[in-house]
Design an enzyme around this catalytic site. Structure first.
Site, mmCIF file in Angstrom:
data_model
loop_
_atom_site.group_PDB
_atom_site.id
_atom_site.type_symbol
_atom_site.label_atom_id
_atom_site.label_comp_id
_atom_site.label_asym_id
_atom_site.label_seq_id
_atom_site.Cartn_x
_atom_site.Cartn_y
_atom_site.Cartn_z
ATOM 1 N N LEU A 238 13.586 19.878 -30.538
ATOM 2 C CA LEU A 238 14.607 19.228 -29.723
ATOM 3 C C LEU A 238 16.015 19.548 -30.224
ATOM 4 C CD1 LEU A 238 15.108 17.280 -27.341
ATOM 5 C CD2 LEU A 238 15.295 15.457 -29.032
ATOM 6 N N HIS A 239 16.849 20.065 -29.330
ATOM 7 C CA HIS A 239 18.244 20.358 -29.647
ATOM 8 C C HIS A 239 19.072 20.199 -28.378
ATOM 9 C CE1 HIS A 239 16.439 24.153 -28.288
ATOM 10 N NE2 HIS A 239 17.658 24.551 -27.935
#
Length: 299
Positions: A238-239
């Site tokens: 997740l980014h």
């Protein structure tokens, strides 16, 4: 919590871990550390262009495949990729271009309008040069221009096709191709599809803390930022991307970018929004996932 990796807004380049490691190793072998201003040589001799893999007049960039270290020019050398990109103007230096008597070549003149070719001094005419050497067939395929196809992936498609396909691949969690990004500490959240209301505090924190960090460092307010997630992402951890509204960042098109504020609102309204929603994205013509999804939709 998330780390905000902040860099000036530069165009994102798709360099994987192997490329970054190769560049680092070559620099160390040459006795040169990253960021030095000392002159260095390319890590090979000669460069005979075999093919233009991709080029963009708008982005001022070209991707070249060539043979290097050839003994006789008969094709027995090694493969290398060189990416040439014209660097952006530096505000503090741009005035120097017009000082004194710059070298100009007239291209067009009409009434009060005229266009010239300006040849800047050497210190203002650098070209960002990225080298992938030795380059493998995988690298050549990666940089070769491919046709794109839009697909619509349902929640069921994700569970039955996309997720098994991704798990069968070697998913990249390397972070060397980022520009301005918040990276989640927590592992196991691969993409937009994994988000549930459980993650709302994390997402709100990324949005709030990211905007605050950018305001403190760059003086850019939250209403001048585009904050979004990619789907499909370039790597599965997740980014969140932060770009200035005026910056035409790669991947900010409507079929790939999902605004973080809207992601938060969608999860508040429907806990299973991203498990059930049909998502549209583009895939290269040679991507195995494209064929899997197309075959499933035809059956």
């Amino acid at each position: 919590m998330a780390d905000l990796t902040t860099q000036p807004s530069k165009r994102k380049r798709e360099l994987d871990a192997e490329e970054a490691e190769a560049a680092s190793t070559e620099a160390k072998d040459a006795g040169v550390e990253n960021g030095t201003s000392a002159p260095v040589r390319l890590p090979f001799s000669g460069f005979r262009v075999k093919k233009v893999l991709r080029e963009s007049a708008r982005d001022k960039i070209i991707f070249l495949h060539g043979k290097v270290n050839e003994a006789s020019g008969d094709g027995d050398g090694e493969d290398a990729i060189v990416i040439l990109e014209k660097t952006p103007f530096q505000v503090e230096q741009v005035a120097q271009l017009l000082m004194g008597s710059p070298e100009l070549q007239l291209q067009f003149s009409n009434d009060i309008y005229s266009t010239y070719h300006l040849f800047p001094p050497r210190q203002l005419s650098d070209v960002k040069t990225t080298v992938v050497y030795p380059a493998t067939e995988k690298h050549l395929e990666k940089y070769l221009r491919q046709d794109l196809h839009l697909v619509r992936e349902t929640g069921a498609d994700y569970k039955n096709i996309t997720l098994p396909h991704l798990e069968s691949q070697s998913l990249s969690i390397q972070l060397d191709d980022l520009y301005l990004i918040a990276i989640c500490h927590r592992r196991g959240i691969r993409s937009l599809r994994d988000l549930t209301p459980e993650h709302l505090p994390l997402l709100r924190n990324i949005l709030r803390e990211g905007q605050e960090a950018i305001l403190q460092r760059y003086g850019v307010k939250g209403d001048r930022l585009r904050v979004y997630l990619h789907y499909l992402p370039s790597y599965y951890h997740l980014h969140v991307h932060f770009t200035a509204l005026g910056f035409e960042a790669p991947g900010s098109a409507v079929e790939r970018a999902h605004l973080l504020a809207e992601v938060i609102e969608n999860l508040e309204c429907d806990p299973e929004h991203y498990q059930r929603r049909t998502l549209t994205f583009a895939l290269r013509a040679d991507d195995p996932l494209l064929q899997l999804l197309q075959e499933a939709q035809r059956s």
